[in-house]
Write a protein that holds these residues in place. Structure first.
Motif, short mmCIF file in Angstrom:
data_model
loop_
_atom_site.label_atom_id
_atom_site.label_comp_id
_atom_site.label_asym_id
_atom_site.label_seq_id
_atom_site.Cartn_x
_atom_site.Cartn_y
_atom_site.Cartn_z
N ARG A 74 88.86 51.97 60.08
CA ARG A 74 88.85 50.98 59.28
C ARG A 74 87.64 50.77 58.43
N ASP A 75 86.50 51.22 59.06
CA ASP A 75 85.03 51.04 58.39
C ASP A 75 84.37 52.35 57.93
N PRO A 111 88.12 49.29 63.93
CA PRO A 111 86.82 50.04 63.29
C PRO A 111 86.33 51.27 64.23
N TRP A 112 85.40 52.10 63.59
CA TRP A 112 84.81 53.09 64.42
C TRP A 112 84.37 52.86 66.02
#
Length: 428
Positions: free
Chosen positions: A260-261, A318-319
């Protein structure tokens, strides 16, 4: 320039004071310039060899001027990266006196390294055949572009040319455009590592036989090796390697994906890793055991549909979420980082790869460590790359026993270039 050095990087931690060096007592006379030769001799210097870099007066190694150049020391970051732990002696090899001093230094050496154009050392009378007469135990390493003998011995070579001619460039990039060179001088670095290994092997052989030998490493030869197993794949199949961008022709799924990021890379190098990715990370055991994805070849044939599944899943979190799950599951993965992010990463700090070391003019300079860890003979503490001729009088005094008067006479005879060095204290 270098404003955030103290905030960003820790100071180098010194080695144990009484620990020996792996190459303690070895002397290297280094006539090389640019990258492949100097990086090889820096490896030897880091192992504790005394490396004396012979440079043209005033100008020195042309690599000194590769940017960014710090105005207060007149040399650039690339030179600092490849020339630590050496002493610089400025000699005019076009003068009789300069040549005489070079021969005297070689007579005291364990190793000579040179990467001049073919024929230069012969014209100077500093070739292996000439040097071995006075020093039969000498290990003499020549780093060339295409070898010292044969139809291509006269050709000059630089890293990008080697990347192009070896086939390496044709393998990299995307299939809809020309092949792409690696910006990093990978062929120079690979050649340097080969040269250092070759020298170490020759020194080991000398320890058994008492005899030195000539050693040769060619940039083109190293570049062909750096294409990896693609050479034998081609011979087996008759097919040329195709460019696959960030994916792999041999394993699937391997490539860059987007959380997501952040973007990250995964490499599923085996069926078991793929199964762990699907079952434990994405919680899709149905895909982990699906016959359509049972082998690397099957997955490669369905790469687009498999990547679409992964892209959709990874974009949801996210990661940090995916990193934690993949670490637990044993799926190789890593962020797609910039160079700046890499050298400031927790991994780089944990390994103490980039530190700061004292510099007599600047206070601190950055230093990138070699990836070698010895338990009994730790690498030498890093000393910044020298200025041109910084150690001329010191070396000639300590190694050859020259006193101040003789050094002044050598300077007057043009051994150190047209402008005599400022007189400094020297052993008498």
């Amino acid at each position: 320039m270098l404003q955030n050095l103290e905030a960003d990087f820790p100071a180098h931690s010194p080695r144990p004071a009484q620990a020996p060096h792996a190459l303690e007592g070895m002397r290297v006379i280094d006539f090389s310039h640019f990258i492949a030769g100097p990086f090889a001799t820096m490896i030897l210097a880091d192992m504790g060899a005394e490396v004396i870099k012979i440079e043209a007066p005033q100008r020195g190694d042309d690599f000194r001027q590769y940017p960014p150049v710090h105005p207060d020391i007149g040399q650039g970051a690339p030179f600092l990266w490849s020339n630590r732990n050496k002493r610089s002696v400025a000699l005019d090899l076009k003068s009789a006196e300069g040549l005489r001093i070079a021969r005297e230094l070689i007579a005291t050496a364990d190793v000579v390294v040179e990467n001049f154009s073919t024929g230069v050392m012969e014209r100077l009378g500093l070739d292996y055949a000439s040097c071995r007469h006075g020093n039969p135990a000498l290990v003499y390493c020549s780093v060339s572009a295409y070898g010292r003998e044969g139809a291509f011995a006269d050709r000059l070579g630089f890293d990008p040319i080697a990347q192009a001619e070896s086939g390496f460039m044709s393998m990299n990039g995307y299939p809809d455009r020309e092949g792409v060179r690696a910006l990093s001088p990978v062929m120079d670095i690979g050649t340097a590592m080969m040269a250092a290994n070759a020298i170490l092997g020759a020194l080991l052989a000398r320890a058994r036989t008492g005899q030195g030998q000539a050693v040769e490493v060619a940039l083109f030869d190293s570049a062909v090796l750096m294409t990896g197993y693609a050479t034998l794949q081609h011979v087996f199949s008759g097919e040329e390697p195709r460019r696959h961008g960030n994916t792999s022709p041999d394993t699937c799924p391997s490539g860059a994906f987007r959380a997501r990021d952040r973007s990250f890379y995964i490499n599923c190098g085996s069926n078991k890793i793929f199964q762990r990715l699907m079952a434990q990370v994405l919680e899709r055991p149905d895909l982990a055991e699906h016959p359509d994805y049972a082998s690397g070849a099957a997955r490669s044939a369905r790469r687009e549909e498999l990547f679409a599944i992964l892209d959709e899943a990874f974009a949801k979190e996210p990661w940090t979420h995916w990193q934690a799950r993949m670490r637990v599951a044993g799926v190789p993965c890593g962020l797609v980082r910039t160079v700046g992010e890499a050298v400031r990463s927790p991994e780089a700090r944990e390994r103490k790869l980039l530190t700061r070391i004292p510099h007599d003019r600047l206070g601190w300079v950055p230093n990138l460590a070699l990836p070698i860890r010895y338990s009994a003979t730790p690498l030498a503490d890093p000393v910044p790359a020298p200025t041109v001729g910084q150690h001329t009088r010191e070396v000639l005094g300590a190694v050859l026993g020259y006193g101040a008067d003789r050094l002044d006479a050598c300077a007057a005879a043009g051994a150190f270039g047209p402008a005599p060095l400022a007189r400094e204290a020297a052993p008498s």
